[in-house]
Design a protein around this motif. Sequence first.
Motif, short mmCIF file in Angstrom:
data_model
loop_
_atom_site.label_atom_id
_atom_site.label_comp_id
_atom_site.label_asym_id
_atom_site.label_seq_id
_atom_site.Cartn_x
_atom_site.Cartn_y
_atom_site.Cartn_z
N THR A 146 0.81 -1.22 0.00
CA THR A 146 0.00 0.00 0.00
C THR A 146 0.84 1.27 0.00
OG1 THR A 146 0.02 0.00 2.40
CG2 THR A 146 -1.83 -1.12 1.33
N ASP B 285 -3.97 11.62 1.04
CA ASP B 285 -5.27 11.03 1.34
C ASP B 285 -5.82 10.19 0.18
OD1 ASP B 285 -5.03 12.14 3.75
OD2 ASP B 285 -6.51 13.73 3.44
N ALA B 286 -5.58 10.68 -1.07
CA ALA B 286 -6.10 9.94 -2.23
C ALA B 286 -5.44 8.56 -2.30
CB ALA B 286 -5.84 10.71 -3.51
N GLU C 130 -6.94 6.29 0.33
CA GLU C 130 -8.25 5.84 -0.13
C GLU C 130 -8.10 4.69 -1.13
OE1 GLU C 130 -11.87 5.41 0.08
OE2 GLU C 130 -10.85 6.75 1.48
N GLU C 131 -7.18 4.88 -2.10
CA GLU C 131 -6.96 3.85 -3.13
C GLU C 131 -6.48 2.56 -2.48
OE1 GLU C 131 -4.49 3.28 -7.30
OE2 GLU C 131 -3.60 4.43 -5.70
N LEU D 204 -6.95 1.52 0.65
CA LEU D 204 -8.01 0.88 1.44
C LEU D 204 -9.00 0.17 0.52
CD1 LEU D 204 -8.61 3.59 4.20
CD2 LEU D 204 -7.59 1.31 4.51
N GLN D 205 -9.26 0.79 -0.63
CA GLN D 205 -10.17 0.15 -1.59
C GLN D 205 -9.57 -1.13 -2.14
OE1 GLN D 205 -11.26 2.84 -4.71
NE2 GLN D 205 -12.56 4.05 -3.36
#
Length: 460
Positions: A54, A59-60, A63-64, A66-67
Motif C-alpha cells: 500500500t 489522502d487519495a 483511499e486507493e 483501502l479500496q
Amino acid sequence: MPGRRPARPASVGFVSLGCPKALVDSERILTQLRAEGYLISPTYRDADLVVVNTCGFIDAAVEESLQAIGEALSENGRVIVTGCLGARTEPDGERLVRRIHPSVLAVTGPHATEQVLEAVHTHLPRPHEPFADLIPPAGVKLTPAHYAYLKIAEGCNQSCTFCVIPSMRGKLVSRPIGEVVNEAERLVRQGVRELLIVSQDTGAYGVDLRYRTDFVNGRPVRTDVRNLAFELGRLGAWVRLHYVYPYPHIDDLVPMMEQGRILPYLDVPFQHAHPRILKLMRRPANAERNIDRIRAWRAACPALSIRSTFIAGFPGETEAEFEALLEFIRQAQLDRVGCFAYSPVQGAAANDLPEPIPEPVREERRARLMQVQAEVSRVRLAARIGSVEQVLIDQTTPEGGIGRTRFEAPEIDGVVRVNAGAALTVGQFYDVRLTGADEHDLSAVPSETETLVNGAGGSL
Ligand code: SF4
C-alpha cells in the motif's frame, strides 16, 4: 484458515501500489516468494492469498489502498497488507488498516520483506520444492525489461513538516556501494538499458554510513552519491537520478552529466520558492539561492533537464508568497513540473500550523501554477523541434513506437511518439528527428543521416 496446505502449488496474488520505492519493495518480496517456490497468480481467484503493498502518502493514495484491500478481501478473502499505509496507526495505537479491515491476516509497514515472508509462511506453508532456478538472476521485476528502479537507500533523516515518511520508513539506511553497483551490473547483464536511481533523499546517500569505504569489484570506493554516479556511469546504461535535494555537493554531479557519464537529468523536489514557506516546510538544503544554482548548473551542462515538484496552498501561504512561487516558475524555466495542492496527511506536523488554506484556494493555486508551467513547457519543448535525439522505445505501435529521450523519465514525464511507418522494437534505442510538440509530449520521425546527440544506439 492458517496453516492450510493446498493440493496445487501455493500461489500468491500481489497488488503493488505507490511510488517507485514501494515498487522496489514489491520486487524484493516477489523475488523471495519465487525463490521459495511460490507461484505468483495474476488473478484473485487462483491465488491462495493476496499481498497488497500500500501507499499512505496523501489522502487519495490512502483511499486507493483501502479500496484495494477491500477488493482483495471480497474477491479472495485472505489478505496480507504491507507498505506505508500498514505503518499508520490510530491515536489509540491500533493500526488504521486493522480498524477498517479487521479480517486481514497480517499487517506490516514498508520495507518489511522478512515480516511479509513470515506472514506468508504462517498462512500458506512453503511449497515442498523450491523452484529457485526459475528466478532470473536480477530478481523479479515489475517494470518492463529495459528499465529498472534501483533503490539505493531506505528512510530519511529529514523532517519536512508535510511528510510522514520518516515516521513510516525510519531513518536513512544506505546500501553499501558495492552491493548497489553489483545489482546494477546484474540488471544491465539482464538487458536493462536504463537505471532509475531512487531513494527518499538520493543526495544524502551514504551519510548514515559516514561515507564508509566499500569494495566495488575489489576496488575501494567511498559510499557517496558522486562515487555512485561515477561507478554506475561505467555500465553503459542510461543512469537517471531521482529525488535529489539541492545540497552543495550536487553541483559535482553536473559535470558528469555534461560528460555523458550519467543522464543530464535532475529530479529536484524544490516544493516551494518563498523562504518563509520553505522554512515552515523545514526543507533540507539552503533553498534560497535556487535560481542561482539552476543557472550555474545550466552553464555547466547546457542540455540539463530539470524536473521538480511543488506544493500549492501550504498552511499560511499568502497570495504574495504564492505569487513569488509563480515568479520562480517563470524564471527557473524548469523542464518538467508536478504540483500538488497541499493535502493534510494524518500525523504531519504541518497540520498544526496556523492559517490553513481552504481547499478551493489550494486547488485554484495548483491549477494556476500548472497553467504558468504549461506555457514554460510548451516553449521549451517547441525549442527542441528539429533536433536529433536518441529515444528508448517503451511501447510499440503499428506506425512506430512510444519512447523517451534522455530528458524524459518513464511514467512521470512526457513521451515521444515516433512515426516510422512500421513497428519499432521495445527496449531498443533509435535516432529520431523531433518534428512536433505540445506542452507535454513530442512527436518524431526516424533520422536517417544525422549523428547521434549522445552515445551508442540502434539506427533505423
Ligand atoms: S526529505 Fe522531506 S519530503 Fe522527502 S522523505 Fe524526507 S521528510 Fe519526506
